[in-house]
Motif scaffolding. Structure first.
Motif, PDB file in Angstrom:
ATOM      1  N   LEU A  21      33.903   2.083 -16.991  1.00  0.00           N
ATOM      2  CA  LEU A  21      32.828   1.644 -16.163  1.00  0.00           C
ATOM      3  C   LEU A  21      33.035   1.302 -14.689  1.00  0.00           C
ATOM      4  O   LEU A  21      32.402   1.816 -13.835  1.00  0.00           O
ATOM      5  N   ARG A  22      34.115   0.601 -14.521  1.00  0.00           N
ATOM      6  CA  ARG A  22      34.614   0.036 -13.132  1.00  0.00           C
ATOM      7  C   ARG A  22      34.768   1.327 -12.391  1.00  0.00           C
ATOM      8  O   ARG A  22      34.618   1.525 -11.008  1.00  0.00           O
ATOM      9  N   ALA A  23      35.597   2.172 -13.080  1.00  0.00           N
ATOM     10  CA  ALA A  23      36.181   3.404 -12.426  1.00  0.00           C
ATOM     11  C   ALA A  23      35.011   4.418 -11.851  1.00  0.00           C
ATOM     12  O   ALA A  23      35.261   5.389 -11.146  1.00  0.00           O
ATOM     13  N   ARG A  24      33.975   4.098 -12.737  1.00  0.00           N
ATOM     14  CA  ARG A  24      32.630   4.758 -11.961  1.00  0.00           C
ATOM     15  C   ARG A  24      31.685   4.174 -10.995  1.00  0.00           C
ATOM     16  O   ARG A  24      30.641   4.419 -10.909  1.00  0.00           O
ATOM     17  N   GLY A  25      32.362   3.054 -10.114  1.00  0.00           N
ATOM     18  CA  GLY A  25      31.836   2.368  -9.102  1.00  0.00           C
ATOM     19  C   GLY A  25      31.028   1.203  -9.703  1.00  0.00           C
ATOM     20  O   GLY A  25      30.377   0.577  -8.941  1.00  0.00           O
ATOM     21  N   ILE A  26      30.860   0.880 -11.150  1.00  0.00           N
ATOM     22  CA  ILE A  26      29.921  -0.133 -11.621  1.00  0.00           C
ATOM     23  C   ILE A  26      30.566  -1.504 -11.423  1.00  0.00           C
ATOM     24  O   ILE A  26      31.860  -1.678 -11.750  1.00  0.00           O
ATOM     25  N   PRO A  27      30.087  -2.545 -10.538  1.00  0.00           N
ATOM     26  CA  PRO A  27      30.799  -3.636 -10.413  1.00  0.00           C
ATOM     27  C   PRO A  27      31.152  -4.343 -11.727  1.00  0.00           C
ATOM     28  O   PRO A  27      30.384  -4.321 -12.755  1.00  0.00           O
TER      29      PRO A  27
END
Lengths: 250, 435
Positions: free
Chosen positions: B392-398
């Motif tokens: 999820l974070r690798a898709r820009g989600i904090p």
């Protein structure tokens, strides 16, 4: 765009990258090839910011900024995209919700308005058609019950939506049949532009028949041991990796 | 002093201090219920940790407090601004600090064949009917808190749906509490009866307008006759200082379907007991729920499903999100007796542990005496998968948003089954705010 200098990285005390150098300019497509265990995936993971790797020495500059100063999400927000080799299944997290949240997270930090539901839906359907991902998979949980090919297409769909500056494909071709490979490659080719760079990590040359790289590198023993044009990939296809490893050892 | 004596003293004092209030009731039906329960209580001791079903429950903090029934004659002029369904599209019943509030309730357009009413608003005749049924059912006979509820019986709700009648509008019941001079003892009893082929949808919400300290001790008795169909949602969103104890006793006849979803979120101390029994064949009972635990919170789910008839189906599916250093208990028991052949009973309890040092006691129990059944149970305690976070974070989600998405995703395994969108959305909102 990207400048990796003398990168040394270890995992659980074992040295994996041992002096990696790589320069990628805007618009270029670089293929990273190499035998299993050579450090290809490690390099891809390091760029995306996955933890579990220890930096021994060396530097990575991305758009003139030290990449190690940026968190995983900051890297994504600034345009780095890693298409994973093994996309995880996220039970309970709806694919559409996930795609929207991802896209809007990136838009928010870049000062763009969030897309409303209608505009997003239109866009996602258009991009899903590009990678031939059935619309019903948008309504499912992220990657849950997707076939191998569908998971990879979902990765490329995300790349198409997020329009990164640097796309990294980590063995995206592994486990794909020829039809799926063609679809994935078409999706990637549609994203090629003079501003967008790509790093295509692969074990096989076949993917490079569809995604023509500007430069081919051979990564072995944690370093790039040879670089060349597309013809290098064809040579590897024919002769395997053995001769390069021998030359490197000599 | 040992805890059984503490409990007995606490109960006697509670009874004594509320005696004047109870004696005010001139209604014979109410008096009968109270008297019977008091008689039953003579043979019971208040729960303590030596009793198997209470061994995980810290009762001392409850027994240190004194709670009083609300004796106010006037009706509290409060406003409940948060409803799941719009007023025109639902029936509303509201109880404030244990007293029925007609101003906030609304039953517009209700057919007079159907009874949806506070017990206190019923005709004497119907009160006797309801009281008689409650006494016949006699649920939670050996549970001292249930008998305490009856012995101080003041009010509750009665829903009776005649045969072959489908109530299309949901019935939204709100048990609202707010701070007052005393720590309030709120003890509603509700009785829901669906006759043959009847259908209804009931939402019970347990809530507070502020951080009031009170003790909610309620019972819901449900009877589903042949082919009756009830959707029953229970949303416990009490104040952080509340003590919540609620019970559901369910009896199902042939072919009846019960679908139940429980949310246990609030309170400093909360326990839900659900007991179901099949009294006919081809009936199905679906119990699902999500509970959360924050710092210092105790949250307990006790379920007892009895298969005494053949060809019935039951499912228990509960998910716990432990996001603070508190304590969760899940005790799910399925009993399949000798004659209950072709029973299909599934039990699953999964917990997501987001902190170290929290305590989870999960205790699935299958007791099977029949030989041709399909039964399974499984419990797990796990953490957030770092691979999922990375994705999820690798898709820009904090990070904090990614964490919330994964927690909600975990709860979604239960929530996705909710067929009523407004309820599903409401619960999503509650959980998002909490995590």
């Amino acid at each position: 765009m990207l400048s990796i200098k003398d990168l040394h990285v270890s995992v659980e005390g074992k040295d994996i990258l041992k002096g990696l150098n790589l320069e990628v300019k805007p618009g270029e497509v670089h293929a990273i090839m190499g035998p299993n265990g050579s450090g290809k995936s490690t390099m891809a993971h390091i760029l995306a910011g996955r933890d579990g790797y220890e930096l021994i020495k060396g530097s990575i500059l991305y758009q003139d900024q030290d990449l190690f100063d940026l968190s995983v999400e900051e890297r994504a927000q600034r345009g780095i995209f890693l298409a994973m080799q093994y996309p995880v299944e996220l039970p309970g997290v709806n694919n559409m919700t996930f795609l929207k949240e991802s896209m809007n997270s990136i838009r928010r930090v870049n000062g763009q308005d969030e897309l409303d539901a209608v505009a997003f839906m239109k866009l996602v359907k258009e991009k899903a058609a590009l990678v031939e991902l059935p619309e019903k998979l948008l309504k499912r949980d992220v990657n849950s019950g997707f076939s191998g090919g569908e998971k990879k297409r979902n990765e490329i769909l995300q790349m198409a939506l997020l329009e990164p500056k640097l796309g990294i494909l980590d063995e995206t071709d592994s486990g794909l049949d020829i039809d799926a490979l063609r679809v994935v490659a078409n999706g990637v080719n549609a994203l090629r532009s003079p501003q967008r760079s790509m790093i295509v990590v692969t074990h096989y040359q076949r993917l490079l028949d569809y995604i023509k790289p500007d430069v081919v590198h051979v990564l072995a023993n944690g370093r790039i041991v040879r670089s060349g044009g597309h013809s290098l990939a064809l040579e590897l296809e024919e002769k395997g990796y053995g001769w390069i490893l021998e030359e490197d050892a000599a | 002093m040992n805890s059984s004596i503490i409990g007995q003293d606490w109960f006697q004092n509670t009874l004594l201090s509320n005696q004047p209030e109870i004696e005010k009731s001139k209604v014979l039906a109410v008096n009968n219920i109270q008297a019977k329960a008091r008689n039953q209580l003579k043979h019971l001791v208040m729960p303590n940790r030596k009793q198997e079903t209470w061994r995980y429950t810290d009762l001392n903090s409850l027994y240190e407090k004194m709670f009083k029934l609300n004796d106010r004659k006037t009706i509290d002029a409060i406003d409940v601004d948060e409803w799941i369904f719009p007023e025109q599209e639902s029936y509303r019943l509201v109880m404030v600090n244990g007293r029925f509030n007609p101003q906030l309730s609304s039953l517009e357009g209700l057919s007079d064949r159907i009874i949806i009413s506070a017990f206190s608003q019923l005709s004497a005749e119907l009160q006797f009917d309801a009281a008689r049924i409650l006494q016949t059912i006699n649920s939670f006979e050996s549970d001292a808190f249930a008998q305490m509820n009856r012995s101080l019986f003041s009010d509750g709700f009665y829903i009776h749906v005649p045969k072959n009648t489908w109530i299309e509008k949901p019935i939204e019941i709100a048990y609202v509490n707010h701070s007052s001079d005393d720590q309030v003892l709120s003890q509603p009893s509700s009785l829901i009866i669906l006759e043959n082929d009847a259908q209804a949808k009931v939402v019970e919400r347990y809530m507070s307008l502020d951080e009031a300290e009170y003790f909610f001790n309620g019972t819901s008795d449900i009877v589903l006759k042949k082919n009756a169909h009830l959707k029953h949602y229970r949303i416990q969103q009490e104040s952080h200082n509340a003590y919540h104890l609620s019970r559901v006793a369910l009896k199902q006849k042939n072919g009846s379907i019960y679908k139940n979803v429980n949310l246990a979120l609030g309170g400093c101390w909360s326990r839900m007991d659900i007991q179901t029994a099949f009294e006919g064949q081809q009936a199905s009972c679906d119990l699902q729920g999500v509970y959360t635990v924050r710092d210092q919170q105790y949250n307990d789910i006790h379920i007892d499903v009895k298969h005494q008839q053949p060809n019935c189906t039951s499912q228990e599916k509960f998910r716990g999100i432990i996001h603070g250093k508190g304590r969760a208990v899940f005790d799910g028991r399925i009993l399949v007796s000798k004659d209950a052949q072709k029973t299909d009973a599934q039990l699953s309890n999964k917990n997501l542990l987001l902190v170290d040092d929290a305590e989870i006691n999960t205790k699935p129990q299958l007791e099977i005496y029949a030989d041709d059944v399909k039964c399974s149970h499984g419990t797990t305690v796990g953490k957030i998968n770092p691979e999922h976070m990375f994705y999820l974070r690798a898709r820009g989600i904090p990070e904090d948003q990614a964490y919330r998405m994964l927690c909600l995703g975990f709860a979604e395994q239960v929530l996705e089954a909710i067929e009523d969108k407004p309820i599903q959305n409401y619960i999503h909102g509650l959980l998002s705010n909490l995590l």
